[in-house]
Design an enzyme around this catalytic site. Structure first.
Site, PDB file in Angstrom:
ATOM      1  CD  GLU A  60      -2.161   1.503   2.858  1.00 27.33           C
ATOM      2  OE1 GLU A  60      -2.356   2.668   3.261  1.00 27.33           O
ATOM      3  OE2 GLU A  60      -2.358   0.504   3.580  1.00 27.33           O
ATOM      4  CE  LYS A 150      -5.174   2.497   8.222  1.00 26.03           C
ATOM      5  NZ  LYS A 150      -4.793   3.511   7.212  1.00 26.03           N
TER       6      LYS A 150
END
Length: 221
Positions: A60, A150
C-alpha cells in the site's frame, strides 16, 4: 500471487451491496502487508521489491501529494509485472479514489469509515478497506456489509483492543496499521489481527529475518 480481478464487490444491477470479502483472496492467507509512506518513486520501488522478495505480496502506498501518486503509479506498474497487488492508502475522498484508479491501484485504504469512499471504490472496481477505532465504527462497517477493516492507529489502540472487538464481532477481519514492526507484529497477530501492515521495518536489515519468520507461520483461519 497473481490477482485475477476484484471479487465480492456486490454489484447488483443499479444498486450495490457493500462487500469487501475480496480481500480474502487478495491477502491469500498472508500475515503481513507493506505500507510505504512518502518515500518517493525510486525508494518506494526499492522497498516494494524488498517486500516482494521477502514474500509480502500486498503493498500500500498512501497518496497525499502528486509525488505520492507518481510513486503509486510506478510501483503498481512494477507490481503488475510480478503479479503483485498494489493499493492506494489515505484515501479520504472520492477524488482520491479517481487518482488511485488512474495510477493503477487495485484497492483503497482509508484511515476512517467513509461509506462514500467505499462506494466510489467499488464503483471503480476496487476493493476498499476502511479504518475503524471504536466498537460503533466496527458495528457500522459490518452492518454495511464490510468484513475487512483497518484498525488504526493500531499502536495506540493496542492488542487488547483487538481481543475486545473479536468478542462481539467475530466476523471482523482486522488489518492493523500504525506503529507496527517485527517486534510487535506477533503480539497483534496473537490478539486476533489477520494481517499486520509494516513499513520502516522493511528498511531495517535486522528486522527482515523476524518478518520472514512471521510470514512462515501458519495463517489465521
Amino acid at each position: 500471487m497473481t490477482h485475477t480481478g476484484m471479487t465480492g464487490t456486490g454489484m447488483t444491477g443499479t444498486g450495490m451491496t457493500m462487500d469487501n470479502s475480496g480481500f480474502d483472496e487478495l491477502f491469500g492467507g498472508t500475515r503481513l502487508m507493506a505500507i510505504l509512506r512518502g518515500m518517493g518513486a525510486e525508494r518506494s520501488l526499492a522497498v516494494s521489491t524488498t517486500a516482494w522478495d521477502l514474500g509480502i505480496d500486498v503493498v500500500e502506498l498512501p497518496i497525499q501529494t502528486a509525488d505520492d501518486v507518481e510513486a503509486l503509479r510506478v510501483v503498481a506498474a512494477a507490481g503488475r509485472e510480478r503479479g503483485k497487488v498494489v493499493g492506494a492508502g489515505t484515501v479520504v475522498s472520492v477524488e482520491h479514489v479517481a487518482q488511485a484508479v488512474s495510477a493503477g491501484a487495485s484497492f483503497t485504504v482509508s484511515p476512517g469509515l467513509d461509506l462514500d469512499v467505499v462506494r466510489a471504490s467499488q464503483e471503480a472496481g476496487l476493493l476498499s478497506l476502511p479504518g475503524v477505532a471504536t466498537a460503533s465504527e466496527v458495528q457500522s462497517a459490518l452492518a454495511a456489509g464490510l468484513t475487512w477493516l483497518k484498525a488504526f492507529p493500531a499502536s495506540v489502540l493496542g492488542p487488547q483492543w483487538l481481543t475486545a472487538m473479536n468478542g462481539p464481532f467475530p466476523q471482523a477481519r482486522f488489518v492493523t496499521t500504525g506503529g507496527m514492526n517485527a517486534a510487535n507484529a506477533g503480539e497483534y497477530l496473537d490478539a486476533g489481527a489477520h494481517v499486520v501492515a509494516v513499513g520502516s521495518a522493511l528498511e531495517d536489515p535486522a528486522q527482515l529475518p523476524q518478518l520472514a519468520a512471521i510470514l512462515g507461520a501458519a495463517p489465521r483461519p
